[in-house]
Design a protein around this motif. Structure first.
Motif, PDB file in Angstrom:
ATOM      1  N   UNK A 122     115.731 -46.992   8.800  1.00 34.47           N
ATOM      2  CA  UNK A 122     117.021 -46.974   9.477  1.00 34.47           C
ATOM      3  C   UNK A 122     118.157 -47.298   8.519  1.00 34.47           C
ATOM      4  N   UNK A 123     117.976 -48.388   7.776  1.00 38.31           N
ATOM      5  CA  UNK A 123     119.032 -48.824   6.871  1.00 38.31           C
ATOM      6  C   UNK A 123     119.288 -47.785   5.782  1.00 38.31           C
ATOM      7  N   UNK A 124     118.220 -47.197   5.256  1.00 35.38           N
ATOM      8  CA  UNK A 124     118.376 -46.176   4.222  1.00 35.38           C
ATOM      9  C   UNK A 124     119.056 -44.928   4.779  1.00 35.38           C
ATOM     10  N   UNK A 125     118.676 -44.548   6.007  1.00 31.84           N
ATOM     11  CA  UNK A 125     119.287 -43.360   6.611  1.00 31.84           C
ATOM     12  C   UNK A 125     120.771 -43.585   6.860  1.00 31.84           C
ATOM     13  N   UNK A 127     122.788 -45.678   5.402  1.00 29.37           N
ATOM     14  CA  UNK A 127     123.494 -45.737   4.125  1.00 29.37           C
ATOM     15  C   UNK A 127     123.726 -44.337   3.560  1.00 29.37           C
ATOM     16  N   UNK A 128     122.714 -43.478   3.664  1.00 31.73           N
ATOM     17  CA  UNK A 128     122.845 -42.117   3.149  1.00 31.73           C
ATOM     18  C   UNK A 128     123.820 -41.307   3.988  1.00 31.73           C
ATOM     19  N   UNK A 129     123.853 -41.569   5.276  1.00 30.90           N
ATOM     20  CA  UNK A 129     124.791 -40.877   6.156  1.00 30.90           C
ATOM     21  C   UNK A 129     126.228 -41.060   5.681  1.00 30.90           C
ATOM     22  N   UNK A 130     126.529 -42.251   5.175  1.00 35.24           N
ATOM     23  CA  UNK A 130     127.884 -42.518   4.694  1.00 35.24           C
ATOM     24  C   UNK A 130     128.043 -42.295   3.187  1.00 35.24           C
ATOM     25  N   UNK A 131     127.008 -42.604   2.395  1.00 35.15           N
ATOM     26  CA  UNK A 131     127.185 -42.621   0.949  1.00 35.15           C
ATOM     27  C   UNK A 131     126.274 -41.663   0.179  1.00 35.15           C
ATOM     28  N   UNK A 132     125.452 -40.894   0.852  1.00 33.66           N
ATOM     29  CA  UNK A 132     124.584 -39.959   0.149  1.00 33.66           C
ATOM     30  C   UNK A 132     125.375 -38.894  -0.598  1.00 33.66           C
ATOM     31  N   UNK A 133     124.806 -38.432  -1.704  1.00 33.57           N
ATOM     32  CA  UNK A 133     125.485 -37.406  -2.496  1.00 33.57           C
ATOM     33  C   UNK A 133     124.427 -36.591  -3.235  1.00 33.57           C
ATOM     34  N   UNK A 134     124.145 -35.414  -2.732  1.00 30.06           N
ATOM     35  CA  UNK A 134     123.078 -34.593  -3.308  1.00 30.06           C
ATOM     36  C   UNK A 134     123.412 -34.092  -4.699  1.00 30.06           C
ATOM     37  N   UNK A 138     119.697 -35.384  -5.972  1.00 27.84           N
ATOM     38  CA  UNK A 138     119.461 -34.155  -5.218  1.00 27.84           C
ATOM     39  C   UNK A 138     118.371 -34.282  -4.159  1.00 27.84           C
ATOM     40  N   UNK A 139     117.668 -35.432  -4.118  1.00 28.09           N
ATOM     41  CA  UNK A 139     116.688 -35.623  -3.060  1.00 28.09           C
ATOM     42  C   UNK A 139     117.348 -36.087  -1.758  1.00 28.09           C
ATOM     43  N   UNK A 140     118.608 -36.504  -1.823  1.00 29.64           N
ATOM     44  CA  UNK A 140     119.336 -36.961  -0.638  1.00 29.64           C
ATOM     45  C   UNK A 140     120.089 -35.803   0.012  1.00 29.64           C
ATOM     46  N   UNK A 141     120.583 -36.038   1.230  1.00 32.87           N
ATOM     47  CA  UNK A 141     121.580 -35.129   1.798  1.00 32.87           C
ATOM     48  C   UNK A 141     122.964 -35.715   1.530  1.00 32.87           C
ATOM     49  N   UNK A 142     123.968 -34.886   1.541  1.00 34.21           N
ATOM     50  CA  UNK A 142     125.324 -35.345   1.241  1.00 34.21           C
ATOM     51  C   UNK A 142     125.945 -35.986   2.470  1.00 34.21           C
ATOM     52  N   UNK A 143     126.375 -37.231   2.319  1.00 34.92           N
ATOM     53  CA  UNK A 143     126.971 -37.977   3.414  1.00 34.92           C
ATOM     54  C   UNK A 143     128.466 -37.750   3.531  1.00 34.92           C
ATOM     55  N   UNK A 144     129.102 -38.596   4.315  1.00 34.59           N
ATOM     56  CA  UNK A 144     130.504 -38.389   4.662  1.00 34.59           C
ATOM     57  C   UNK A 144     131.474 -38.808   3.560  1.00 34.59           C
TER      58      UNK A 144
END
Length: 333
Positions: A122-125, A127-134, A138-144
């Motif tokens: 949950x916490x990782x998801x 965090x990625x939702x707001x701060x992810x940057x592929x 590149x293993x992440x999705x791009x967040x907001x």
């Protein structure tokens, strides 16, 4: 605002459409308890094996006044296709069978261990939702944050700066969930939400003590394939540059209430989406203090006691606490 629960699906709704195994709905319920954003976030199955391709309108046709006996030049709108990718979040659990048996209730012991994995994912998801940057990982999705990161970008009108500087900043987000604005996605043909595979009792190789030894363990796999599709950036607003030290000291602090009012007016049609504010605990605390200080009008902030839990709202828009929003953001320039 009637869209949520009527025309769109949350994770809980998707769980009811999965093959019943007695576990998935429980997991979805636990997700909502530990991460409030999932209560609001709507999901759609992607149309690609790795995500979702969406078509957005990039230009409108022209319209012109005409005189009698004179025509009007034909025109057309323009569109563009955007591919949004999902990331794959995964974790494994191995519990010594003998350790689980010592508890006296091995199923309860395993559930207790499972909850820690659910919370970690949950916490990782979040965090990625707001701060992810592929483009960086590149293993992440791009967040907001990567999509609303510059006061000189094309979407800068939806970035309302709190005027903070330095590196102790945080952001408030106004997100307008909807099928035409922003929604969560999962790959075509896959399951929505957190997938749990109970692999039962297996022989595993241990690393503690003598390397290469074996033991019997209960093994679990956790998988979550998720991304976001941003169809219309105008329905989200970022309020960055909220200097936390100034806010807490109430010295040259950002006027949170004024900034939230401005953000509402950046949304083209607030009734077309399911709007929700997100902020961390420090910002929520100071917002509550501002409300107390503004006794006469309440600053537009109100709350209701629902099932013994205080739920805040601002001008009818829910406010959620989201610990994933850090207090170490660099200033958005």
């Amino acid at each position: 605002m009637a869209e949520r629960g009527t025309y769109v699906l949350t994770l809980a709704d998707w769980a009811k459409r999965l093959d019943p195994d007695g576990k998935t709905p429980d997991i979805v319920e636990l997700l909502s308890q530990t991460n409030e954003i999932l209560t609001d976030m709507i999901f759609q199955e992607g149309n690609l094996p790795i995500g979702h391709r969406t078509t957005v309108r990039t230009g409108l046709p022209t319209a012109a006044w005409r005189l009698l006996n004179q025509g009007v030049q034909p025109s057309k709108s323009t569109t563009a296709q955007i591919d949004e990718s999902c990331g794959m979040l995964e974790a494994w659990s191995e519990v010594d069978v003998e350790l689980a048996k010592l508890n006296g209730n091995q199923q309860a012991f395993r559930l207790s261990e499972a909850q820690s994995f659910i919370e970690a994912m949950n916490q990782e998801m979040a965090s990625t939702l707001f701060y992810g940057n592929s483009s960086v990982a590149n293993e992440e999705f791009t967040g907001l944050s990567a999509r609303y990161s510059s006061l000189s970008a094309a979407n800068a009108q939806n970035i309302v700066s709190g005027s903070g500087s330095g590196s102790d900043n945080s952001s408030i987000w106004l997100i307008g969930w909807g099928q035409q604005s922003i929604f969560g996605i999962f790959p075509k043909g896959s399951k929505a939400g957190l997938e749990h595979n109970d692999l039962g009792e297996e022989t595993v190789e241990t690393t503690a003590g003598i390397a290469g030894t074996r033991m019997r363990a209960f093994r679990d796999q956790w998988k979550w394939k998720i991304g976001i599709a941003l169809r219309d950036w105008r329905y989200n607003v970022r309020i960055p540059n909220i200097d936390i030290s100034n806010l807490v000291a109430k010295s040259s602090a950002a006027d949170i209430i004024e900034l939230m009012i401005k953000s509402i007016h950046r949304i083209p049609n607030i009734r077309a989406v399911r709007p929700v504010f997100y902020m961390n605990r420090t910002v929520m605390q100071m917002l509550d203090i501002m409300r107390r200080d503004d006794v006469i009008s309440g600053g537009g902030l109100s709350y209701a006691d629902v099932d013994g839990k205080i739920q805040y709202s601002f001008r009818g828009i829910p406010i959620r606490t989201c610990d994933a929003l850090v207090e170490t953001e660099a200033a958005v320039a």
